[in-house]
Design a protein around this motif. Structure first.
Motif, PDB file in Angstrom:
ATOM      1  N   ARG A   1       0.724  21.317  -0.703  1.00  0.00           N
ATOM      2  CA  ARG A   1       0.151  20.359  -1.661  1.00  0.00           C
ATOM      3  C   ARG A   1      -1.363  20.307  -1.508  1.00  0.00           C
ATOM      4  NH1 ARG A   1       4.930  17.066  -0.444  1.00  0.00           N
ATOM      5  NH2 ARG A   1       3.802  16.018   1.206  1.00  0.00           N
TER       6      ARG A   1
ATOM      7  N   ILE B   1      -7.699   6.175  -5.049  1.00  0.00           N
ATOM      8  CA  ILE B   1      -7.573   5.087  -4.068  1.00  0.00           C
ATOM      9  C   ILE B   1      -8.677   4.071  -4.353  1.00  0.00           C
ATOM     10  CG2 ILE B   1      -7.692   4.500  -1.616  1.00  0.00           C
ATOM     11  CD1 ILE B   1      -6.265   7.158  -1.079  1.00  0.00           C
TER      12      ILE B   1
ATOM     13  N   GLU C   1       6.771  -0.058  -6.726  1.00  0.00           N
ATOM     14  CA  GLU C   1       6.134  -1.227  -7.375  1.00  0.00           C
ATOM     15  C   GLU C   1       6.241  -2.415  -6.465  1.00  0.00           C
ATOM     16  OE1 GLU C   1       4.357  -1.237 -10.024  1.00  0.00           O
ATOM     17  OE2 GLU C   1       4.793   0.809 -10.639  1.00  0.00           O
TER      18      GLU C   1
ATOM     19  N   PRO D   1       6.973  11.804  -1.674  1.00  0.00           N
ATOM     20  CA  PRO D   1       5.729  11.349  -2.313  1.00  0.00           C
ATOM     21  C   PRO D   1       5.988  10.662  -3.650  1.00  0.00           C
ATOM     22  CG  PRO D   1       5.463  13.576  -1.471  1.00  0.00           C
ATOM     23  CD  PRO D   1       6.898  13.199  -1.236  1.00  0.00           C
ATOM     24  N   ILE D   2       6.924  11.204  -4.428  1.00  0.00           N
ATOM     25  CA  ILE D   2       7.158  10.634  -5.763  1.00  0.00           C
ATOM     26  C   ILE D   2       7.685   9.198  -5.661  1.00  0.00           C
ATOM     27  CG2 ILE D   2       9.487  11.655  -5.982  1.00  0.00           C
ATOM     28  CD1 ILE D   2       6.943  11.154  -8.813  1.00  0.00           C
TER      29      ILE D   2
ATOM     30  N   ILE E   1       6.287  17.101  -4.921  1.00  0.00           N
ATOM     31  CA  ILE E   1       6.330  15.697  -4.536  1.00  0.00           C
ATOM     32  C   ILE E   1       7.742  15.150  -4.722  1.00  0.00           C
ATOM     33  CG2 ILE E   1       3.878  15.247  -4.888  1.00  0.00           C
ATOM     34  CD1 ILE E   1       4.526  13.943  -7.531  1.00  0.00           C
ATOM     35  N   ASP E   2       8.657  16.016  -5.115  1.00  0.00           N
ATOM     36  CA  ASP E   2      10.073  15.654  -5.153  1.00  0.00           C
ATOM     37  C   ASP E   2      10.850  16.882  -4.674  1.00  0.00           C
ATOM     38  OD1 ASP E   2      12.333  14.190  -5.504  1.00  0.00           O
ATOM     39  OD2 ASP E   2      12.024  13.765  -7.647  1.00  0.00           O
TER      40      ASP E   2
ATOM     41  N   ARG F   1       1.929   2.833  -2.484  1.00  0.00           N
ATOM     42  CA  ARG F   1       1.387   3.747  -3.487  1.00  0.00           C
ATOM     43  C   ARG F   1       0.214   4.544  -2.918  1.00  0.00           C
ATOM     44  NH1 ARG F   1       0.181   4.358  -9.190  1.00  0.00           N
ATOM     45  NH2 ARG F   1      -1.971   3.767  -8.910  1.00  0.00           N
ATOM     46  N   GLU F   2      -0.618   3.840  -2.144  1.00  0.00           N
ATOM     47  CA  GLU F   2      -1.746   4.522  -1.506  1.00  0.00           C
ATOM     48  C   GLU F   2      -1.225   5.644  -0.592  1.00  0.00           C
ATOM     49  OE1 GLU F   2      -4.413   1.879   0.570  1.00  0.00           O
ATOM     50  OE2 GLU F   2      -5.000   3.488   1.935  1.00  0.00           O
TER      51      GLU F   2
ATOM     52  N   ILE G   1      -8.758  16.096   4.681  1.00  0.00           N
ATOM     53  CA  ILE G   1      -7.399  16.310   5.171  1.00  0.00           C
ATOM     54  C   ILE G   1      -7.262  17.731   5.731  1.00  0.00           C
ATOM     55  CG2 ILE G   1      -5.001  16.596   4.388  1.00  0.00           C
ATOM     56  CD1 ILE G   1      -5.580  14.145   2.513  1.00  0.00           C
TER      57      ILE G   1
ATOM     58  N   ARG H   1       0.813  -1.211   0.000  1.00  0.00           N
ATOM     59  CA  ARG H   1       0.000   0.000   0.000  1.00  0.00           C
ATOM     60  C   ARG H   1       0.847   1.262   0.000  1.00  0.00           C
ATOM     61  NH1 ARG H   1      -4.125  -1.265   4.599  1.00  0.00           N
ATOM     62  NH2 ARG H   1      -4.800   0.858   4.184  1.00  0.00           N
TER      63      ARG H   1
ATOM     64  N   LEU I   1       4.826   6.992  -4.709  1.00  0.00           N
ATOM     65  CA  LEU I   1       3.915   6.814  -5.841  1.00  0.00           C
ATOM     66  C   LEU I   1       4.479   5.839  -6.866  1.00  0.00           C
ATOM     67  CD1 LEU I   1       2.650  10.427  -6.617  1.00  0.00           C
ATOM     68  CD2 LEU I   1       1.251   8.460  -6.015  1.00  0.00           C
TER      69      LEU I   1
ATOM     70  N   ILE J   1      -0.236   8.510  -2.706  1.00  0.00           N
ATOM     71  CA  ILE J   1      -1.394   9.309  -3.153  1.00  0.00           C
ATOM     72  C   ILE J   1      -1.832  10.242  -2.031  1.00  0.00           C
ATOM     73  CG2 ILE J   1      -3.809   9.212  -3.872  1.00  0.00           C
ATOM     74  CD1 ILE J   1      -3.203   6.469  -5.165  1.00  0.00           C
ATOM     75  N   LEU J   2      -1.948   9.674  -0.818  1.00  0.00           N
ATOM     76  CA  LEU J   2      -2.374  10.491   0.319  1.00  0.00           C
ATOM     77  C   LEU J   2      -1.411  11.662   0.528  1.00  0.00           C
ATOM     78  CD1 LEU J   2      -3.489   7.714   2.838  1.00  0.00           C
ATOM     79  CD2 LEU J   2      -4.949   9.416   1.732  1.00  0.00           C
ATOM     80  N   LYS J   3      -0.107  11.387   0.390  1.00  0.00           N
ATOM     81  CA  LYS J   3       0.865  12.469   0.583  1.00  0.00           C
ATOM     82  C   LYS J   3       0.730  13.519  -0.521  1.00  0.00           C
ATOM     83  CE  LYS J   3       4.671  12.179   2.660  1.00  0.00           C
ATOM     84  NZ  LYS J   3       5.995  11.946   3.260  1.00  0.00           N
TER      85      LYS J   3
ATOM     86  N   ASN K   1      -4.228   7.789 -10.198  1.00  0.00           N
ATOM     87  CA  ASN K   1      -3.892   7.690  -8.777  1.00  0.00           C
ATOM     88  C   ASN K   1      -5.079   7.925  -7.848  1.00  0.00           C
ATOM     89  OD1 ASN K   1      -1.293   6.848  -8.995  1.00  0.00           O
ATOM     90  ND2 ASN K   1      -0.395   8.896  -8.900  1.00  0.00           N
TER      91      ASN K   1
END
Lengths: 411, 224
Positions: B84, B98, A411, A404-405, B57-58, A318-319, B113, A316, A408, A322-324, B96
């Protein structure tokens, strides 16, 4: 995020794939169950040892025929010689005598194989045989060769089909002769609960019947001059005046035997303390073994739980990414995963503990005895749940610490 | 007109030592409020990395970046999360969403959030879903929706918080051309209403539908 919304996320997560939740908690269920089982078996073993020796006074001294090839003489100590000990020995208060016979015992159409002990009053006294109903027979009854019998709890329960009190004044057949039941012993009890059968090999008084010594001796074969058969298992138990006189009493008894029959080696004279000590040593070895098994079980179930939960949370990542990416702060994500791990672990732990309720039933088909214990349940649930929470939380801590990246693209 | 994105001399590399790859080699970029900008470049040009840096995000190696007046240099993770959440609406090529949440909760999430109540988040999320044409599909999960519908849920999620900047990474990349065209039309409508949109693409035809094109090649912005 409001706490109620975090809870709702957890709820949606566990209800969206119930089967996955079940599979995830399977390790915890089995871990909890196994730990409770191992602890329960260990406790039952300890309790059995304690039961077996609970009847023994620490002041009692066993005088039994020594076993082994070193014994050359066939000389025996007669009952009268043994019973005379308290008169001549300063530290010995009383002496009990017993002999054992294996026999069928029957009441009406019901019969069972049982160990019969022929005993005197002092023996009953020293070994704390207490009647639940009726009375015990006296030494006078023994002299009169009265065919009285006192039944162990399980024996009476079996022969009279649960109606123990009705056994009093009934007739039972032992070695083909009829005996009047004068008493039934109080249950010594212990781990096994009330048994509906009688074990002929048991050393528990619950599974025995008692008759006067002088009556019993007639049924032993090969009687010699002193009324004691060489084949018969006759043993004595002496009671020392008090705990401090046990040691001098042993010396006195050994001298007495030497004076009487010419050799002290024929009988081994041991005090209950050392008998108990060796039994406790055995029990300690056993519990050390069980602890070793328990540690292996803890390791294996711990690794199992970690494996499953870590993979489940890693999947999870990746989940989490996404949240981040939509702005969830790390504490919110951690709270959600911590709650979820706690929920799954608690669910598994309770289910495992519930499952252990069938252990006594399942083990009743085997010779293994089991004693449910609060310790075992707490250890089982505690260990599994804590392992589960840590294993579920740790990968979430790691994943939520990623950029986050990276989360995301996981894998 | 206020400046939404102001980047100066941005460097970004991956790996270290022999395997070190310089992806961005001194990029400067300004986007004003109300613009619809396409960042165009072939794969490997660094456009996606640029997008990830814009979207926070980076992390940037060196250079300065101010988003909607906030200098992001050396700020806490908590502030990045807040930016963000409040300033950027992200739309990804792979949506992306959920998977275990229905469309409604996916769209509600940015608001929840922020700490909005469930009731107000639901009202706003439903209105936004209505706006992207999925008012009747709010209880569907992503796997019960087509690709175009999923992308519209993702757009709703990016819009719901009223962020000043919409960032879209190859938003039509996973869609057929007709659906892709619908999404682009929707972006143009949004822009007409005043939304600032930055879109990443490798396709000159798609880029041509933005008001301004920034070409990225080999880690550098090409002069217009």
């Amino acid at each position: 995020m409001r706490p109620v919304e975090i809870l709702r996320s957890v709820f949606l997560s566990v209800t969206s794939n119930k089967f996955r939740v079940f599979l995830t908690s399977l390790g915890i269920i089995i871990g909890t169950f196994t730990i409770i089982l191992v602890v329960g078996i260990g406790k039952a073993g300890e309790a059995q040892v304690a039961d077996q020796y609970s009847r023994l006074s620490v002041e009692s001294i066993t005088i039994a025929r020594a076993r082994g090839s070193g014994v050359t003489t066939t000389a025996v100590l007669s009952k009268d010689e043994a019973l005379a000990m308290p008169e001549s020995l300063q530290n010995v208060e009383s002496v009990g005598v017993s002999t054992r016979i294996s026999s069928e015992i029957a009441a009406g159409a019901i019969s069972t194989a049982v160990t019969i002990q022929g005993i005197n009053e002092a023996y009953a006294d020293i070994t704390h045989l207490e009647p639940l109903y009726g009375t015990l027979f006296t030494d006078e009854d023994s002299l009169m060769r009265s065919r009285y019998a006192v039944l162990g709890y399980n024996v009476a329960n079996y022969l009279f089909d649960g109606d123990i009190e009705a056994a009093i004044d009934q007739t039972v057949l032992i070695k083909g002769a009829s005996f009047t039941v004068v008493g039934v012993l109080d249950r010594i009890g212990g781990s096994g609960g009330i048994s509906t059968s009688v074990s002929a090999d048991s050393t528990s008084a619950d599974d025995m019947a008692f008759i006067p010594y002088d009556v019993a001796i007639k049924y032993t074969s090969g009687t010699t001059r002193s009324g004691v058969s060489s084949a018969a298992q006759v043993s004595f138990v002496a009671l020392a005046n008090d705990i401090d006189s046990v040691k001098p009493a042993i010396t006195e008894i050994q001298e007495y035997i030497e004076d009487t029959i010419g050799s002290a080696d024929v009988y081994s004279v041991t005090d209950a303390g050392s008998v108990l000590e060796s039994a406790q040593a055995t029990a300690r070895t056993m519990s050390a073994l069980l602890i070793a098994v328990a540690i292996i079980v803890l390791l294996v179930s711990g690794i199992g739980i970690m494996n499953v939960l870590m993979v489940a949370v890693q999947e999870r990542t990746r989940e989490i990414g996404i949240l981040k990416s939509i702005g969830a702060a790390r504490p919110v994500i951690l709270a959600e995963f911590l709650l979820e791990a706690t929920f799954i672990s608690a669910f598994g732990g309770l289910l495992g503990a519930g499952l252990s309720a069938i252990a006594p039933w399942a083990l009743s088909f085997t010779d293994i005895s089991f004693m449910p214990s609060v310790d075992g349940i707490l250890l089982g649930i505690g260990f599994s749940v804590i392992t589960g929470i840590i294993s579920g939380f740790y990968p979430a801590v790691k994943a939520s610490g990623l950029k986050p990246i990276d989360a995301l693209n996981y894998e | 007109m206020s400046t939404i994105i102001e980047m100066k001399d941005i460097y970004k590399s991956y790996g270290r030592g022999e395997g070190k790859v310089d992806v961005l080699k001194g990029v400067s970029l300004t986007v004003e409020a109300g613009e619809f900008v396409a960042i165009l470049g072939p794969s490997g040009s660094g456009k996606s990395t640029l997008m990830n840096l814009i979207g926070l995000i980076d992390t940037i190696d060196s250079g300065t970046y101010t988003i909607d007046g906030v200098d992001i240099h050396n700020q806490s993770d908590r502030l990045y999360a807040r930016i963000r959440n409040r300033k950027i609406g992200f739309i990804f090529q792979k949506f992306n969403l959920i998977a275990k949440y229905n469309a409604l909760r996916n769209v509600e999430l940015p608001l929840l959030i922020q700490g909005e109540s469930s009731h107000s988040a639901k009202t706003r999320a439903l209105a936004t879903l209505e706006r992207v044409g999925l008012g009747d599909r709010w209880q569907h999960r992503p796997n019960q929706l087509s690709g175009g519908q999923q992308q519209r849920v993702a757009i709703a999620r990016a819009l719901v918080g009223n962020c000043p900047l919409i960032l879209a990474d190859e938003p039509t990349g996973a869609l057929d051309s007709k659906t892709g065209q619908e999404i682009l039309k929707f972006f143009q409508d949004l822009n007409a209403e005043g939304k600032t949109i930055v879109m990443i693409t490798h396709d000159p035809h798609i880029a041509s539908q933005a008001k301004r094109i920034i070409r990225v090649e080999d880690g550098l912005i090409q002069p217009a």
